[in-house]
Design an enzyme around this catalytic site. Structure first.
Site, PDB file in Angstrom:
ATOM      1  NE  ARG A 149      -2.981  -0.025   3.221  1.00  0.00           N
ATOM      2  CZ  ARG A 149      -4.221  -0.442   2.945  1.00  0.00           C
ATOM      3  NH1 ARG A 149      -5.024   0.327   2.253  1.00  0.00           N
ATOM      4  NH2 ARG A 149      -4.636  -1.620   3.377  1.00  0.00           N
TER       5      ARG A 149
ATOM      6  CE1 TYR B 200     -10.588  -4.759   3.862  1.00  0.00           C
ATOM      7  CE2 TYR B 200     -10.012  -3.287   2.060  1.00  0.00           C
ATOM      8  CZ  TYR B 200      -9.957  -4.534   2.647  1.00  0.00           C
ATOM      9  OH  TYR B 200      -9.273  -5.544   2.025  1.00  0.00           O
TER      10      TYR B 200
ATOM     11  CB  CYS C  44     -28.565  -3.578  -8.148  1.00  0.00           C
ATOM     12  SG  CYS C  44     -28.889  -2.910  -9.773  1.00  0.00           S
TER      13      CYS C  44
END
Ligand SMILES: *Cc1c(COP(=O)(O)O)cnc(C)c1O
Length: 429
Positions: free
Chosen positions: A276, A316, A344
């Site tokens: 990350r 998250y 949806c």
């Protein structure tokens, strides 16, 4: 934010105005900045200077070949968790000797692929896995290099779905069983015990859990060594967080200084697996506003990206910045809106009650800090081929992963022989 900035009233990725990319490629589209990738990697490396450190980029954060290639060019190794990621790392030119194979459930085929490629180490997470790897290696007439992944029982203080270092998480060998596991590894003819590994979670914003886990690992490594089992390295995993909203994660420099302090008594080469931290801020998800809908109690900004393109807010409760591509004016008054996708599902929401300047149908929005755990988790839900991906370098850009066509999407399927292909119906006029 390096890489993305307003120029002449328009949000640019490096020197490319985002509307140019939207025009050429369509939306939704992920846009990555090469400069941010390089800046992040170099800063992390500098923060570890003075250490004998190998940086293995965790591909699961973003496995686009061009992203991996950009980092490999700068000297990054790879941390892979599947045969597919191993193949991507190889295709991107990452040397096998800078590749680590992690993950709690490696199949025998994956073990064979890793041994065959000659990777640096397998991070093994359980005794049954150790046994399987031993068998596979012996059948190949090889020795598999192994680091035992330890679960240090330290709370990473991050989101429950991305904490991995508590005893109730599925990851790693419990620390009080580590010495016995090390002995077992040394006793296996197909295993070469080379190290210990730890990774306590992702998006850590506090340095103390890192310090606590690393200190336990240093003690353990010294005990293993003292028991007559020499180690070649200690793998400290990834997990360094980003600021998505108000978080203030440790800087790479603070992290590096802490690592130096904690690991000094050990004096072993180190390995890191950042994901990350290297790619998150290098990417944005560019989307176009379809409709603005005044609900009874809320205003909805309906965009053409959905949770199938970026699931982090749904999965998250993640916060992502929403940047209008047309720079807001000073006197624009902000109104609270819900930015939602077309899927949806009521959970298909990117931002709730977010203050935004007025936007109307056709406007472009950039969803910030979307380079990590974005495109890799994309799906075809609602039969929507996921967003295309583009990389920018200076004033150039290139499509690095085109959006699949509807034909390609349908073409993945097969009909069983007992179902006749449908007759092509001609629409009656
Ligand atoms: C996910 C993962 C990483 C990368 O985590 P980031 O938070 O993206 O840095 C590193 N090592 C292992 C074992 C992982 O599972």
């Amino acid at each position: 934010m390096t890489g993305f900035s307003y120029r002449g009233g328009v949000l640019n990725a490096e020197s490319v105005p985002l509307p140019r990319i939207a025009e050429a490629v369509g939306t939704p589209v992920y846009v990555y900045s090469s400069a941010v990738l390089a800046e992040r990697f170099e800063r992390f490396r500098r923060a570890l200077s003075g250490l004998d450190a190998t940086i293995c980029y965790a591909l699961k954060a973003n496995d686009a070949l061009a992203v991996v290639r950009t980092l490999a060019d700068l000297g990054a190794g790879a941390d892979v968790v599947s045969e597919g990621e191993l193949a991507i790392a190889r295709a991107a030119g990452v040397p096998a000797q800078k590749t680590v194979f992690a993950g709690v459930g490696k199949s025998r085929a994956e073990m064979e692929a890793g041994i065959g490629a000659g990777i640096l180490q397998f991070n093994v997470e359980s005794l049954p896995e150790l046994e399987a790897l031993d068998q596979v290696a012996r059948a190949m007439g090889r020795k598999a290099p192994v680091a035992l992944r330890i679960n240090p029982d330290v709370d990473a203080r991050t989101h429950a779905k991305i904490t991995t270092g508590k005893s109730e998480n599925k990851f790693g060998v419990p620390i009080d069983e580590a010495m016995e596991a090390a002995r077992r590894a040394v006793g296996c003819a197909g295993i070469d015990l080379v190290g210990l590994a730890v990774h306590i979670g992702s998006q850590l914003t506090d340095i103390e859990p890192f310090r606590a886990a690393f200190a336990k690992m240093v003690d353990l490594a010294m005990a293993v060594r003292a028991a007559g089992m020499p180690l070649k390295r200690l793998d400290l995993g990834g997990g360094l967080g980003l600021s998505y909203a108000e978080e203030a994660p440790p800087t790479p420099e603070a992290y590096g200084a802490m690592v130096k302090e904690v690991t000094r008594p050990l004096g072993l080469p180190l390995l890191f697996e950042p994901g990350r931290h290297l790619v998150g801020e290098a990417g944005m998800l560019l989307t176009r506003v379809l409709y603005v809908k005044a609900g009874r109690s809320r205003r909805f900004v309906i965009v053409d990206a959905g949770m199938n393109d970026l699931i982090r807010p749904t999965l998250y409760d993640a916060h992502h910045a929403m940047l209008p591509v047309a720079e807001p004016g000073e006197e624009d008054h902000l109104e609270r809106v819900d930015v939602v996708g077309p899927i949806c599902e009521s959970g298909d929401v990117f931002a709730e009650q977010r203050p935004l300047p007025p936007v109307s149908s056709g406007a472009l929005l950039a969803i910030g800090t979307a380079g990590a755990y974005g495109s890799v988790m994309a799906s075809y839900y609602n039969a929507r081929p996921p967003a295309a991906e583009v990389m920018v370098k200076g004033d150039r850009f290139a499509v690095i992963r085109p959006r699949a066509t509807i034909e390609e999407m349908i073409g993945r399927d097969r009909l069983p022989e007992w179902l006749a292909p449908p007759k092509r119906s001609r629409s009656s006029a």
